[in-house]
Design an enzyme around this catalytic site. Sequence first.
Site, PDB file in Angstrom:
ATOM      1  N   ASP A 184       0.812  -1.217   0.000  1.00 53.79           N
ATOM      2  CA  ASP A 184       0.000   0.000   0.000  1.00 53.79           C
ATOM      3  C   ASP A 184       0.849   1.274   0.000  1.00 53.79           C
ATOM      4  OD1 ASP A 184      -2.212  -1.779   0.425  1.00 53.79           O
ATOM      5  OD2 ASP A 184      -1.800  -1.731   2.573  1.00 53.79           O
ATOM      6  N   GLU A 197     -11.502   0.346  -3.396  1.00 54.84           N
ATOM      7  CA  GLU A 197     -10.885   0.850  -2.168  1.00 54.84           C
ATOM      8  C   GLU A 197      -9.685   1.706  -2.540  1.00 54.84           C
ATOM      9  OE1 GLU A 197      -9.335  -2.365   0.184  1.00 54.84           O
ATOM     10  OE2 GLU A 197      -8.332  -3.337  -1.489  1.00 54.84           O
TER      11      GLU A 197
END
Length: 449
Positions: A34, A211
């Site tokens: 991420d 997301e």
Amino acid sequence: MNLKKYFTLAIIFTVSAFTVWAQNPVIRDQFSADPTARVFNGKVYVFPSHDIPAPPNKNLRENWFCMPDYHVFSSENLSDWTDHGVIVSQNKVPWVDSTSYSMWAPDCIERNGKYYFYFPANKNVAGPNGRKGFGIGVAIADKPEGPYVPQENAIDGIFGIDPNVLIDKDGQAYLYYSMGNIYVAKLKENMTELASKPVAIDNLPTKGMKEGPFVFERNGKYYLTFPHVENKTERLEYAMGDSPEGPFTMTGVIMDESETGCWTNHHSMIEYNNQWYLFYHHNDYSPHFDKNRSVCIDSLFFNADGTIQKVIPTKRGVGLTAANEKIQLDRYSDKSENVKIVFNDTTNTFAGWKTVLENKDAWISYNAVNFEKKNTAKVVVNARALNGGKVELRIDAADGPVLAEISVPEGSEMTVSKTKISKVKPGIHNLFVVAANNNPVEIDWISFE
């Protein structure tokens, strides 16, 4: 083999302002995912999440994400990364459930000399609806490396994950996050409280999980980018608009879903020294468990109309490689079918990979090697061949000029050997290593001196 492709890549690296080298993944001693990349004070900082194998006896969900803390990494050349250590931990944030291992995708932004680090985690106290769920917190520092001081409470009014912050040209800050939908809300000047109620962004896909929003502005256009499960795994998509709050119009795909089974992808984009880059993750060091991931970087390009050219993930990564460094051929630009890439040590994947040339005419290429020095005289090879082997080192094409014919001695251990090479014209060259007989050869790295 597409020689035009190699010529184009060589041009890209030659005209770039960089004289750096890199291969993917870029963080090579721990799992990292991420990645939010930011440019602060002339350096690139990456704020990833931190995957770890699940500790025993913690009553954690089996075969699931396990993420206890955050590190921050910095680099001036996108290759040599400094780990500044843990900046926020689940054990040291008052509002976080310290047993949840749920510190997912973060972000960091600078405002008025302060650095605001935004992170999601499970709360340790249930809210009015009786649910603990995810909150988003803020930790503040005077330097991007930290130390960061977490705020006592999560941001009021948010139930979600994957925070991302954009400060617009007029100074207004916006917080984006996801939880089923992707939401946007204005932040107050203090960067720790909402100035408006979160609103779900319209006109995005309604089918399949989405997301990890990352929003940036370029030439007056706002890009809302995010992972989305269109088919079976996440791919990176984007929408464009004229305002930070939209409306946005779905525009295209930045990176296709993984062909090797990593279910997630998560990303950020920056412009650094006049070149755009895409930071993302993949499970390179954990091929059999896609909840342990690693940060990668590839170059990003825009079309004349502002749309994004699709990024094809590479092992090679970005930048130039100095000829006197250890060149990891396994982080290749291209290869023939009779070449395998395998781990050096399957019990310690962070030991990296090696290249196996299985038989005659097997080849592998590694582009954009910088031969700055005029007196390059030898190639150094760390390799093994059980029955002895031979490889040819060629330049700029698989059938290009032969720099050297390298004999790999018979044996079961990796052996370093040196061979004289033909004169190399200083500059940027693509390397090709070609098997010259049918005996398999394993190569860990090559270098020049």
